[in-house]
Scaffold this motif. Structure first.
Motif: not given
Length: 78
Positions: A1-6
């Protein structure tokens, strides 16, 4: 899963928002911003609606109390 920077997503949406001409793009950006808010707060839309209705209730109660206070203050000045 790719971590997304908010913050990265929010900045990209804000930059993109100023160039919107198609209504579907506008709706998409607004929906994504709303999803970011839910992600940040950890609340569901129903929980947010419930909190808003509680805040509206307390606001109305505060306004009522303030009106009664002003009325009493006015009576005391007479």
């Amino acid at each position: 899963m790719i971590e997304v920077d908010v913050n990265f997503v929010r900045n990209a949406l804000n930059d993109h928002e100023s160039n919107l001409t198609v209504m579907l793009d506008k709706v998409t950006v607004l929906a994504l911003k709303e999803l970011l808010e839910y992600r940040e707060t950890g609340l569901t839309p129903d929980e947010i609606k419930e909190i808003k209705s509680e805040l509206d209730y307390y606001k109305d109660e505060y306004c009522d109390i303030q009106a009664r206070y002003d009325e009493l203050l006015h009576e005391m000045e007479e």
